[in-house]
Design an enzyme around this catalytic site. Structure first.
Site, PDB file in Angstrom:
ATOM      1  N   GLU A  48     114.326-149.963 -12.810  1.00  0.00           N
ATOM      2  CA  GLU A  48     114.432-149.965 -14.183  1.00  0.00           C
ATOM      3  C   GLU A  48     115.826-150.106 -14.869  1.00  0.00           C
ATOM      4  O   GLU A  48     116.191-151.055 -15.792  1.00  0.00           O
ATOM      5  CB  GLU A  48     113.906-148.744 -15.228  1.00  0.00           C
ATOM      6  CG  GLU A  48     112.563-148.786 -14.960  1.00  0.00           C
ATOM      7  CD  GLU A  48     111.574-149.818 -15.292  1.00  0.00           C
ATOM      8  OE1 GLU A  48     112.214-150.680 -16.291  1.00  0.00           O
ATOM      9  OE2 GLU A  48     110.637-150.201 -14.729  1.00  0.00           O
TER      10      GLU A  48
ATOM     11  N   HIS B 274     121.195-156.144 -16.090  1.00  0.00           N
ATOM     12  CA  HIS B 274     120.689-157.628 -16.650  1.00  0.00           C
ATOM     13  C   HIS B 274     120.951-157.824 -18.201  1.00  0.00           C
ATOM     14  O   HIS B 274     121.487-158.729 -18.474  1.00  0.00           O
ATOM     15  CB  HIS B 274     119.225-157.668 -16.344  1.00  0.00           C
ATOM     16  CG  HIS B 274     119.000-159.283 -16.194  1.00  0.00           C
ATOM     17  ND1 HIS B 274     117.702-159.872 -15.819  1.00  0.00           N
ATOM     18  CD2 HIS B 274     119.753-160.336 -16.495  1.00  0.00           C
ATOM     19  CE1 HIS B 274     117.711-161.204 -15.895  1.00  0.00           C
ATOM     20  NE2 HIS B 274     118.899-161.500 -16.233  1.00  0.00           N
TER      21      HIS B 274
END
Length: 705
Positions: free
Chosen positions: A486, A492
């Protein structure tokens, strides 16, 4: 001075907090619907101005202007839908139901506006002559395709059908998630005798006692996780209790009553198939995969078939060993326990300490189990997850206890570059609670955009068992990997450096979005990372090198059981969505059985990772026809892991190259082409097959396109 309703609404008002973090302390549930009234009205006014602009359509006055519109609505969505998933209540659930239809109607009003579509189409048709930068061209093409896929090119009757279908789907998918949460909570298994919890850790038993107490029940309550396989079933030594928990899991939302989702599933797949046909696609899978990196549904089906054949052969070998260790024929509820028993026996035999087999004799001596004592959550976060991000990307994470999250459990860190520049906030919401849906995910409360001058506010949501006061939160190996996974999504979002918000961070094709998070899993047991966090929670002693090596060896190849579970779910998703509108079955469970048999993945001892009735990714989330994306992305992930290792592992230069090619660019470029540019070639499937234990190092396979 005139009243300013936006400034007076705490959902929409400028909070004055760092990175535009919402002022959660000031926001009440009664503020949401008024906020949406203001935000929807403001957005329609902005779109009206774009649609009626007398100037010739250009990228700036049409596509970029649309991109900059709707900021109040994005603000409300970022706050409300994070809350609705992570900390719902009856009022929020009711608001979500109302918004499901209203937001769909709002999007349709914009997408189906003929004046606006004409302007978008004009820019799209002249894109070769407008000297657009690559991100601008990509955004223009996306805007045009989105409008067409929403029905802008249909006649009036077709558009009206699209409006009705999309509104009904929004209601159904929202209800599906809510029913699943309710039924998962209601399906928790009560145990009265503590002896029946043998095999669970002291912390897990304490959590079960607390769960029962919270509901006013005697004894203990084993709550359910989102997937079919339950961690408790792999640990409990009492077969009857394992059977009760297993049955509670696989029967969710399929027992009749208010939370049964079978009729909803049939209506959802019917409506999705009708929408696809209206737009000229054969089926929903064709409609979805047209926008993904996979070429078509048959290419996906072929990958699942190829992997499935190898996985089914491998799992039969594993189950034979498990049954031998267990001592009697296996039931489905015995499988994960027996597999753990076989693994522990293999480890004991390797060390010369083998015990006789027996159904209640599995000792906690497997390396994976022993390693849990060295994986305390805060150590893993600070000295593992954050340390790896620092080594790779130059990031630092500073706790901000002065900032308040949306729940008392939420913790906040400020994220800075090695030059000391603040780039965003990271929020961690780690513990399970009845108001939180199952699973683990990343949310973006604020997206990065240079056009808007916004910096990211990112949330990781998990469902770890909250420890008793003064006790540690110890992570199993699966939970350890989930934390790293996660956080890969979070990085990202945090490292995004794009102009346009719809190209930011994880706004990439669905079958690419899991790739960066899967890459981040590789650092969980990397020598340079694990040595930093793996300390015994009680003594502070570092984990022995031989223990780490044994855990790493156990994790180097994905268990065949897990591969079969996953592939069966992916095949089930694809089967439901390759149906035409005239091919919908009457019986959900019968179709499920037929679909798994047709895919060669109907194993009598291993149900899919998600059965249809509780497959929230597909019927309540955004993964319909795209659950295959995890394995598709893993082709890129496995190649990238080899690229990192060949370059020296945890190296700043490699992190910078990966960030530049993948993490920072979002969807402003073709993500697969950018990845191939980083590797210097197209990714091949061999590293994935070796990781999954489905091919030997000497076998050769063709490249994956």
């Amino acid at each position: 001075m005139a009243d300013n309703p936006v400034a007076d609404n705490p959902v929409l008002a400028d909070s004055g907090l760092p990175y535009d973090l919402p002022d959660f302390a000031a926001i009440g549930d009664d503020d949401f619907l008024p906020a949406y009234e203001l935000a929807l009205t403001a957005h329609l006014a902005e779109v009206e101005a774009i649609a009626t602009d007398p100037a010739e359509p250009t990228f700036a006055n049409t596509v970029a202007a649309l991109e900059a519109s709707g900021r109040l609505l994005a603000r409300a969505n970022g706050i409300f839908f994070n809350l609705e998933g992570a900390d719902t209540n009856p009022q929020r659930a009711a608001i979500a139901q109302e918004l499901a239809v209203r937001l769909t109607e709002h999007r349709n009003t914009i997408a189906l506006d003929p004046r606006l579509f004409a302007r978008i189409e004009s820019v799209y048709e002249r894109r070769d002559d407008l000297a657009l930068a690559p991100p601008q061209r990509r955004l223009t093409e996306r805007r045009y395709r989105d409008a067409v896929r929403a029905g802008a090119g249909l006649d009036a009757d077709g558009q009206e059908q699209m409006r009705q279908i999309s509104a009904r789907l929004a209601t159904l998918t929202t209800e599906f998630s809510q029913k699943l949460l309710e039924d998962t909570n209601a399906s928790a298994v009560q145990v009265l005798d503590a002896a029946d919890l043998d095999g669970l850790s002291a912390g897990e038993i304490a959590a079960a006692a607390r769960a029962a107490q919270d509901r006013g029940l005697p004894g203990y309550l084993i709550t359910l996780e989102l997937p079919t396989s339950q961690a408790s079933v792999a640990a409990l030594t009492e077969p009857a209790v394992r059977q009760r928990v297993f049955q509670a899991s696989v029967q969710r939302c399929a027992r009749g009553g208010a939370n049964d989702t079978r009729a909803m599933i049939l209506e959802i797949v019917t409506l999705r198939a009708r929408r696809a046909r209206l737009l000229g696609y054969r089926d929903h899978a064709d409609y979805v995969i047209a926008e993904e990196t996979a070429p078509d549904p048959e290419a996906v089906a072929e990958l699942l078939r190829e992997l499935g054949q190898a996985a089914m052969a491998a799992v039969d070998r594993d189950l034979a060993a498990a049954e031998a260790a267990y001592g009697t024929p296996l039931n489905p509820s015995d499988v994960t326990y027996a597999l753990a028993l076989a693994q522990a026996g293999a480890d004991d035999e390797a060390s010369g300490q083998a015990d006789p087999p027996g159904q209640k004799e599995r000792s906690p001596r497997s390396p994976v189990e022993e390693f849990t004592a060295y994986c305390e959550l805060d150590n893993v976060l600070n000295d593992g997850v954050f340390a790896a991000a620092g080594a790779l990307y130059g990031l630092t994470f500073t706790p901000r206890p002065d900032l308040r999250g949306y729940h008392p459990d939420v913790r906040i860190w400020e994220v800075k570059t090695e030059a000391g520049e603040g780039i965003g906030l990271f929020l961690g919401d780690f513990y399970a609670r009845p108001s939180k849906r199952g699973g683990a995910w990343m949310n973006s409360i604020v997206d990065q955009s240079r056009q808007l001058g916004s910096r990211p506010v990112i949330v990781n949501v998990l469902n770890l068992t909250e420890p008793e006061p003064g006790q540690p939160c110890l992570l199993t190996q699966d939970q350890l990997v989930t934390v790293f996974h996660e956080f890969g999504h979070a990085v990202h979002g945090l490292l995004s450096a794009v102009d346009y918000v719809s190209q930011s961070g994880t706004s990439v094709p669905r079958d690419f979005v899991e790739f960066p998070s899967q890459v981040n899993e590789m650092w969980a047991l990397h020598p340079q990372v694990v040595s930093g966090y793996a300390r015994h929670w009680r003594t502070g002693e570092p984990a022995p090198a031989e223990l780490i090596e044994a855990v790493r060896a156990a994790g180097d190849v994905e268990p065949a059981h897990a591969t079969v579970e996953y592939l069966a779910a992916a095949a089930l998703d694809l089967a439901w969505h390759r149906l035409g509108p005239d091919e919908i079955p009457d019986d959900v469970l019968e179709f499920e059985a037929q679909a798994l048999a047709a895919a060669g993945l109907a194993h009598p001892l291993i149900p899919p990772r998600y059965r249809s009735t509780y497959f929230n990714h597909v019927f309540g989330g955004g993964y319909s026809s795209a659950y295959y994306s995890y394995i598709w992305s893993e082709i890129l992930d496995a190649e990238t892991q080899q690229w990192f290792l060949a370059g020296g592992g945890l190296q700043r230069a490699l992190g910078a190259a990966f960030a530049e090619a993948v993490l920072s660019v979002g969807d402003s470029v073709d993500p697969v082409a950018a990845h191939a540019g980083m590797l210097g070639r197209t990714a091949r499937i061999e590293p994935l097959l070796r990781r999954r234990g489905l091919v030997t190092a000497g076998q050769q396979r063709p490249a994956a396109e």
